[in-house]
Enzyme design. Sequence first.
Site, mmCIF file in Angstrom:
data_model
loop_
_atom_site.group_PDB
_atom_site.id
_atom_site.type_symbol
_atom_site.label_atom_id
_atom_site.label_comp_id
_atom_site.label_asym_id
_atom_site.label_seq_id
_atom_site.Cartn_x
_atom_site.Cartn_y
_atom_site.Cartn_z
ATOM 1 C CE1 TYR A 124 43.791 38.171 50.254
ATOM 2 C CE2 TYR A 124 43.245 39.250 52.304
ATOM 3 C CZ TYR A 124 44.169 38.684 51.477
ATOM 4 O OH TYR A 124 45.465 38.620 51.874
ATOM 5 C CE LYS A 191 47.214 32.292 35.261
ATOM 6 N NZ LYS A 191 48.609 32.230 34.895
ATOM 7 C CG ASP A 224 51.383 33.926 35.134
ATOM 8 O OD1 ASP A 224 50.704 34.873 34.715
ATOM 9 O OD2 ASP A 224 51.319 32.783 34.646
ATOM 10 C CG ASP A 248 47.800 39.987 50.586
ATOM 11 O OD1 ASP A 248 48.254 40.889 51.303
ATOM 12 O OD2 ASP A 248 47.813 38.790 50.922
#
Length: 359
Positions: A124, A191, A224, A248
Amino acid sequence: MKHTITLIPGDGIGPEVVEATRRILEATGVEFQWEVVNAGATALEKEGSLLPERLFESIKKNKVALKGPTTTPVGGGFRSVNVALRKALELYACLRPCRSYPGIPSRYENIDIVIVRENTEDLYAGIEFEKGTPEAEKLLSFISQSQREEVRKDSGISLKLISETGSRRIARFAFEYARANNRKKVTAVHKANIMKFSDGLFLSVAREVASAYPDIEFEDRIVDNLCAQLVQRPHQFDILLLPNLYGDIVSDLCAGLVGGLGVAPGANIGDEIAVFEPTHGSAPKYTGLNKVNPVATILSGVMMLRYINERAAADRVEAAVADVVAEGKSVTYDLRPERDSTTAVGTSEMTDAIITKLS
Ligand code: NAD
């Protein structure tokens, strides 16, 4: 004490939901002086800038703002208004409580999850290189050489930068929030198995910070897997600590767990300044229709009342909102079980109903 607050109506449905919130906050009897300043597409049209200088001056002076969602024009090289605002004011923590209220149609009951999203870094940050530019080509050939692996020359590049400093301050924020609000657990989301040097750094710093808070449980989840678990067993989560992009996406997922974007409040908080705004955007197709749900912005106003130490007023507004949604009569279309507009009321009628409960 009178509170001077910067009021940013925003674009699309922003002015309607911000006006609803202003009316309710004033109905509590707390005294406000509002400094109304535009941002976004409205500011561009009226003042020639998406983020006029007087907006920054007002927020820096008042330290607290209530903001409606803003539209970032697509194309034309405009960077996101929100990203720019959060970065310029160092509003590094995005706080988004996702709480069930009886009466709001949802698949789940009794959800109470708080999202703590890093607000200034990650993909971002807006550090990007367009395909075919000399900068992109230079960077691509450097990557090819240093990785000893060919990368496609026709690639566009968006950089994911996660720093130790940024990770430490957001992790501390999450644990301090947990302590101050009697929460039991922080789950760091990442992740790190794939992005070892960005998400891996975020996770290792979060672990280190966690060791200074033995009273708060700490765990981590790969993003995930987190999404699957949020859908299957959301009640196991308390505070979620996430880098910017996952924050987000997971914010909208969690809003979906408690009834949708119409009821999901938020705040962007720095060391000295805080800007309160709903999670949702400017929903342009509903502009001026007196149709959308004001609750996300009203609950952002409740967060603001707590921040400025008007806790009794905050509790009263939250209770009035809870009453109105529990009764289910004077609510907007998105809170009707059948999403039937013929039995729903408009934004201003729902606001009137909440004000009636306050008195
Ligand atoms: P959006 O959140 O504006 O709307 C998506 C859908 O969610 C709407 O069509 C509507 O069905 C529903 N929704 C949103 N708010 C609602 C409410 N209060 N009551 C009932 N239903 C509601 O997302 P989008 O359409 O992807 O984005 C529109 C614009 O908003 C874009 O320009 C985007 O950049 C901007 N945006 C701004 C912010 C912000 O200012 N903080 C955040 C997100 C998006």
